[in-house]
Design a protein around this motif. Sequence first.
Motif, mmCIF file in Angstrom:
data_model
loop_
_atom_site.group_PDB
_atom_site.id
_atom_site.type_symbol
_atom_site.label_atom_id
_atom_site.label_comp_id
_atom_site.label_asym_id
_atom_site.label_seq_id
_atom_site.Cartn_x
_atom_site.Cartn_y
_atom_site.Cartn_z
ATOM 1 N N THR A 32 0.771 -1.070 0.180
ATOM 2 C CA THR A 32 0.127 0.110 0.130
ATOM 3 C C THR A 32 1.114 1.315 -0.079
ATOM 4 O O THR A 32 1.711 1.176 0.809
ATOM 5 N N TRP A 33 0.582 2.117 -0.911
ATOM 6 C CA TRP A 33 1.516 3.304 -1.083
ATOM 7 C C TRP A 33 0.680 4.504 -0.880
ATOM 8 O O TRP A 33 -0.381 4.608 -1.557
ATOM 9 N N GLN A 34 1.217 5.640 -0.125
ATOM 10 C CA GLN A 34 0.562 6.836 -0.279
ATOM 11 C C GLN A 34 1.409 7.910 -0.975
ATOM 12 O O GLN A 34 2.577 7.999 -0.876
ATOM 13 N N ASP A 35 0.667 8.810 -1.817
ATOM 14 C CA ASP A 35 1.420 10.033 -2.420
ATOM 15 C C ASP A 35 1.508 11.203 -1.561
ATOM 16 O O ASP A 35 0.920 11.205 -0.452
ATOM 17 N N ARG A 36 2.061 12.260 -2.003
ATOM 18 C CA ARG A 36 2.312 13.619 -1.142
ATOM 19 C C ARG A 36 0.806 14.119 -0.903
ATOM 20 O O ARG A 36 0.624 15.013 0.195
ATOM 21 N N ASP A 37 -0.344 13.801 -1.711
ATOM 22 C CA ASP A 37 -1.445 14.360 -1.286
ATOM 23 C C ASP A 37 -2.434 13.626 -0.537
ATOM 24 O O ASP A 37 -3.512 13.925 -0.275
ATOM 25 N N GLY A 38 -1.753 12.512 -0.113
ATOM 26 C CA GLY A 38 -2.580 11.497 0.741
ATOM 27 C C GLY A 38 -3.320 10.434 0.081
ATOM 28 O O GLY A 38 -4.050 9.518 0.765
#
Length: 90
Positions: free
Chosen positions: A15-21
């Motif tokens: 599971t990955w999260q970008d800078r915007d959430g």
Amino acid sequence: MLIKISRGYELIEGTWQDRDGSIMSITDRGFGKAPYSVRSVSNDGNYTVVTISVNGGRSINTLTFDNNNPNYMMLNNVSTGYSADYVRVG
């Protein structure tokens, strides 16, 4: 140097999260909600680059990992030019 394809799946699954959430899940079969396959895995000594084909080749992405931090990924969609940074959250 080319590396076994199985190593590419090991690196990107999670599971990955970008800078915007925004959250993106990658399994052994799905890149988000789209089917994908690992095309190649290479390493230059500093970075490991996993190239994937999404939706039967409609989109090509490179996922770049710093060899010292496999929980940080730089995604680049070769087809559209879109890029984003992700951190592993699970």
